[in-house]
Design a protein around this motif. Structure first.
Motif, PDB file in Angstrom:
ATOM      1  N   GLU A 117       3.174  15.292 -16.949  1.00 55.65           N
ATOM      2  CA  GLU A 117       3.383  14.104 -17.793  1.00 55.65           C
ATOM      3  C   GLU A 117       4.863  13.922 -18.129  1.00 55.65           C
ATOM      4  O   GLU A 117       5.234  13.592 -19.256  1.00 55.65           O
ATOM      5  N   SER A 118       5.717  14.156 -17.120  1.00 58.09           N
ATOM      6  CA  SER A 118       7.163  14.058 -17.317  1.00 58.09           C
ATOM      7  C   SER A 118       7.628  12.610 -17.145  1.00 58.09           C
ATOM      8  O   SER A 118       7.169  11.912 -16.248  1.00 58.09           O
ATOM      9  N   SER A 119       8.546  12.203 -17.984  1.00 54.77           N
ATOM     10  CA  SER A 119       9.083  10.843 -17.887  1.00 54.77           C
ATOM     11  C   SER A 119      10.446  10.808 -17.211  1.00 54.77           C
ATOM     12  O   SER A 119      10.944   9.732 -16.869  1.00 54.77           O
ATOM     13  N   LEU A 120      11.057  11.982 -16.988  1.00 50.75           N
ATOM     14  CA  LEU A 120      12.363  12.056 -16.341  1.00 50.75           C
ATOM     15  C   LEU A 120      12.353  13.063 -15.197  1.00 50.75           C
ATOM     16  O   LEU A 120      11.727  14.113 -15.286  1.00 50.75           O
ATOM     17  N   ARG A 121      13.070  12.713 -14.133  1.00 52.30           N
ATOM     18  CA  ARG A 121      13.288  13.624 -13.016  1.00 52.30           C
ATOM     19  C   ARG A 121      14.647  13.282 -12.441  1.00 52.30           C
ATOM     20  O   ARG A 121      14.920  12.135 -12.121  1.00 52.30           O
ATOM     21  N   ARG A 122      15.492  14.270 -12.287  1.00 50.00           N
ATOM     22  CA  ARG A 122      16.851  14.053 -11.780  1.00 50.00           C
ATOM     23  C   ARG A 122      17.574  12.981 -12.606  1.00 50.00           C
ATOM     24  O   ARG A 122      18.290  12.134 -12.069  1.00 50.00           O
ATOM     25  N   ASP A 123      17.308  13.013 -13.922  1.00 47.48           N
ATOM     26  CA  ASP A 123      17.907  12.069 -14.870  1.00 47.48           C
ATOM     27  C   ASP A 123      17.512  10.624 -14.592  1.00 47.48           C
ATOM     28  O   ASP A 123      18.214   9.681 -14.977  1.00 47.48           O
ATOM     29  N   LYS A 124      16.378  10.440 -13.930  1.00 48.56           N
ATOM     30  CA  LYS A 124      15.851   9.100 -13.650  1.00 48.56           C
ATOM     31  C   LYS A 124      14.412   9.008 -14.146  1.00 48.56           C
ATOM     32  O   LYS A 124      13.701  10.012 -14.196  1.00 48.56           O
ATOM     33  N   THR A 125      13.995   7.803 -14.491  1.00 41.00           N
ATOM     34  CA  THR A 125      12.616   7.586 -14.909  1.00 41.00           C
ATOM     35  C   THR A 125      11.681   7.916 -13.757  1.00 41.00           C
ATOM     36  O   THR A 125      11.897   7.474 -12.618  1.00 41.00           O
ATOM     37  N   THR A 126      10.644   8.705 -14.028  1.00 37.48           N
ATOM     38  CA  THR A 126       9.684   9.071 -12.983  1.00 37.48           C
ATOM     39  C   THR A 126       8.902   7.850 -12.526  1.00 37.48           C
ATOM     40  O   THR A 126       8.814   6.844 -13.222  1.00 37.48           O
ATOM     41  N   ILE A 127       8.300   7.944 -11.349  1.00 38.03           N
ATOM     42  CA  ILE A 127       7.647   6.775 -10.747  1.00 38.03           C
ATOM     43  C   ILE A 127       6.475   6.285 -11.583  1.00 38.03           C
ATOM     44  O   ILE A 127       6.327   5.082 -11.814  1.00 38.03           O
ATOM     45  N   HIS A 128       5.627   7.197 -12.049  1.00 37.12           N
ATOM     46  CA  HIS A 128       4.476   6.738 -12.818  1.00 37.12           C
ATOM     47  C   HIS A 128       4.907   6.062 -14.118  1.00 37.12           C
ATOM     48  O   HIS A 128       4.292   5.081 -14.554  1.00 37.12           O
ATOM     49  N   GLU A 129       5.997   6.555 -14.715  1.00 36.92           N
ATOM     50  CA  GLU A 129       6.508   5.924 -15.934  1.00 36.92           C
ATOM     51  C   GLU A 129       7.158   4.570 -15.621  1.00 36.92           C
ATOM     52  O   GLU A 129       7.096   3.643 -16.428  1.00 36.92           O
ATOM     53  N   LYS A 130       7.770   4.455 -14.462  1.00 42.69           N
ATOM     54  CA  LYS A 130       8.392   3.182 -14.062  1.00 42.69           C
ATOM     55  C   LYS A 130       7.336   2.089 -13.949  1.00 42.69           C
ATOM     56  O   LYS A 130       7.549   0.947 -14.362  1.00 42.69           O
ATOM     57  N   TYR A 131       6.187   2.421 -13.394  1.00 39.17           N
ATOM     58  CA  TYR A 131       5.094   1.441 -13.285  1.00 39.17           C
ATOM     59  C   TYR A 131       4.556   1.062 -14.666  1.00 39.17           C
ATOM     60  O   TYR A 131       4.226  -0.099 -14.916  1.00 39.17           O
ATOM     61  N   LYS A 132       4.468   2.049 -15.540  1.00 41.15           N
ATOM     62  CA  LYS A 132       3.999   1.751 -16.899  1.00 41.15           C
ATOM     63  C   LYS A 132       4.955   0.795 -17.600  1.00 41.15           C
ATOM     64  O   LYS A 132       4.526  -0.139 -18.292  1.00 41.15           O
ATOM     65  N   GLU A 133       6.248   1.025 -17.426  1.00 44.57           N
ATOM     66  CA  GLU A 133       7.248   0.146 -18.043  1.00 44.57           C
ATOM     67  C   GLU A 133       7.179  -1.263 -17.455  1.00 44.57           C
ATOM     68  O   GLU A 133       7.314  -2.256 -18.177  1.00 44.57           O
ATOM     69  N   LYS A 134       6.985  -1.359 -16.163  1.00 42.66           N
ATOM     70  CA  LYS A 134       6.977  -2.656 -15.483  1.00 42.66           C
ATOM     71  C   LYS A 134       5.837  -3.546 -15.960  1.00 42.66           C
ATOM     72  O   LYS A 134       6.011  -4.751 -16.140  1.00 42.66           O
ATOM     73  N   TYR A 135       4.667  -2.966 -16.163  1.00 44.66           N
ATOM     74  CA  TYR A 135       3.484  -3.764 -16.462  1.00 44.66           C
ATOM     75  C   TYR A 135       3.029  -3.698 -17.916  1.00 44.66           C
ATOM     76  O   TYR A 135       1.967  -4.230 -18.258  1.00 44.66           O
ATOM     77  N   LYS A 136       3.798  -3.079 -18.781  1.00 46.21           N
ATOM     78  CA  LYS A 136       3.356  -2.967 -20.174  1.00 46.21           C
ATOM     79  C   LYS A 136       3.282  -4.344 -20.826  1.00 46.21           C
ATOM     80  O   LYS A 136       4.046  -5.265 -20.504  1.00 46.21           O
ATOM     81  N   LYS A 137       2.348  -4.487 -21.753  1.00 51.60           N
ATOM     82  CA  LYS A 137       2.140  -5.743 -22.470  1.00 51.60           C
ATOM     83  C   LYS A 137       2.165  -5.480 -23.972  1.00 51.60           C
ATOM     84  O   LYS A 137       1.760  -4.420 -24.427  1.00 51.60           O
ATOM     85  N   ASP A 138       2.642  -6.466 -24.726  1.00 51.91           N
ATOM     86  CA  ASP A 138       2.675  -6.312 -26.183  1.00 51.91           C
ATOM     87  C   ASP A 138       1.270  -6.355 -26.773  1.00 51.91           C
ATOM     88  O   ASP A 138       0.950  -5.627 -27.706  1.00 51.91           O
ATOM     89  N   ASP A 139       0.427  -7.246 -26.235  1.00 50.55           N
ATOM     90  CA  ASP A 139      -0.939  -7.375 -26.757  1.00 50.55           C
ATOM     91  C   ASP A 139      -1.863  -6.415 -26.008  1.00 50.55           C
ATOM     92  O   ASP A 139      -2.799  -6.812 -25.321  1.00 50.55           O
ATOM     93  N   LYS A 140      -1.573  -5.126 -26.151  1.00 50.40           N
ATOM     94  CA  LYS A 140      -2.335  -4.128 -25.424  1.00 50.40           C
ATOM     95  C   LYS A 140      -3.756  -3.997 -25.953  1.00 50.40           C
ATOM     96  O   LYS A 140      -3.982  -4.119 -27.145  1.00 50.40           O
ATOM     97  N   THR A 141      -4.672  -3.692 -25.054  1.00 50.14           N
ATOM     98  CA  THR A 141      -6.031  -3.308 -25.436  1.00 50.14           C
ATOM     99  C   THR A 141      -6.281  -1.916 -24.863  1.00 50.14           C
ATOM    100  O   THR A 141      -5.579  -1.471 -23.948  1.00 50.14           O
TER     101      THR A 141
END
Length: 338
Positions: A90-114
């Protein structure tokens, strides 16, 4: 070239070769984005393993670039399994970069989450990262297969299988220890070190380089395994006492099993179990490792392994330049700060 010059030169050559080799020509924007993520994560590594392949190839009496695609494939293999590892940890950083799974979460996150959206987003983010890691692994096998050398491919698969075994142990042992208690814990931890670090990071790539040059030196196995285990002990110490964490959780919070933990368990099991795996308990655990002399014991074991490996390497029939590079590698790993 000395080892530091060699590793820098190898890194430049691998990154250049990868840009020449790998073209993302996908027409689907979703696939293009996915494979761009693989490219993004494949840069910025230390390139120790690729350099070891080059060193093994040089030790067999060669000084051309035939090793380059093999080293490139191995570095891609490393990236691919680290993508999987980041999901597991469940790491959010690798080689000082955002990990791939976290990058997808950031890309598609919504304010009105359910809850339903969050569950699905988490699932697709992890799933995409897993598939991208799989793709990179298959690509690395494809590159190695282009050498048309069955012995080389078999050795790579053997390394990959050992790495997978080490990862399985690295997943199940902390869970078993936290909730059930593990007998012969030190033995299991050393097994992880050998499979997941020594074979994959040190012995495996060097052997691949030797095999590419049609050479084997079985006497190398023992000292290189010792270097790999000592390398992991050093990594564990730096993970707790260094400033190189580079991730959102610590080894302590993740209940990572190390020799430090094993030694402390023998001396003060109750306090260790009370604080290990908890947030904001790093200072308590550091003091515990120091008070139980677990840190001192781990450092002594690490130094002993490096010393034995050095003595064994010096006795091996290997050309002086190759032997000197291995001794410089040993010194680099023993004295690194991150």
């Amino acid at each position: 070239m000395n080892f530091k010059e060699l590793i820098n030169d190898t890194k430049i050559k691998i990154e250049k070769r990868f840009k020449e080799y790998y073209k993302n020509e996908e027409t689907s924007p979703f696939l293009k984005e996915a494979l761009d993520e693989l490219l993004r994560m494949n840069s910025g590594g230390k390139c120790i393993r690729g350099t070891l392949i080059r060193m093994g190839y040089m030790a067999s009496g060669n000084n051309d670039d035939k090793y380059l695609d093999l080293a490139m494939a191995y570095e891609l293999f490393e990236t691919s399994i680290l993508i999987h590892d980041d999901i597991i940890d469940e790491s959010s950083l690798r080689r000082d970069k955002t990990t791939i799974h976290e990058k997808y979460k950031e890309k598609y996150k919504k304010d009105d989450k359910t809850d339903n959206f969050n569950h699905k987003l988490n699932n697709i983010s992890n799933s995409m990262a897993l598939c991208i890691g799989d793709y990179g692994l298959f690509e690395s096998i494809k590159i190695i297969n282009n050498y048309n050398n069955k012995e080389l491919l078999d050795e790579f698969i053997h390394i990959a299988q050992n790495t997978s075994k080490g990862e399985m142990l690295d997943i199940i042992i902390p869970f078993q220890e936290e909730f059930f208690d593990v007998k012969e814990l030190e033995k299991e931890i050393l097994n992880i070190y050998e499979l997941k670090t020594a074979c994959y990071s040190i012995l495996g790539p060097y052997r691949l380089g030797l095999l590419l040059g049609n050479m084997t030196i079985d006497e190398m196995n023992k000292p290189l395994i010792k270097i790999g285990i000592a390398f992991q002990i050093k990594d564990d110490i730096l993970g707790i006492y260094g400033n190189n964490i580079g991730k959102t959780t610590t080894d302590i919070e993740e209940y990572k099993q190390t020799l430090l933990y094993s030694y402390a368990k023998e001396q003060d099991k109750d306090n260790l179990k009370k604080n290990y795996g908890k947030k904001n308990k790093e200072e308590e655990i550091k003091k515990l490792f120091e008070n139980t002399k677990s840190l001192e014991k781990a450092e002594l074991r690490m130094k002993k392994l490096f010393k034995e490996a050095k003595e064994e390497l010096e006795d091996i029939d290997l050309n002086n330049d190759s032997k000197e590079l291995l001794l410089e590698l040993l010194d680099y790993l023993e004295n690194r700060k991150k």
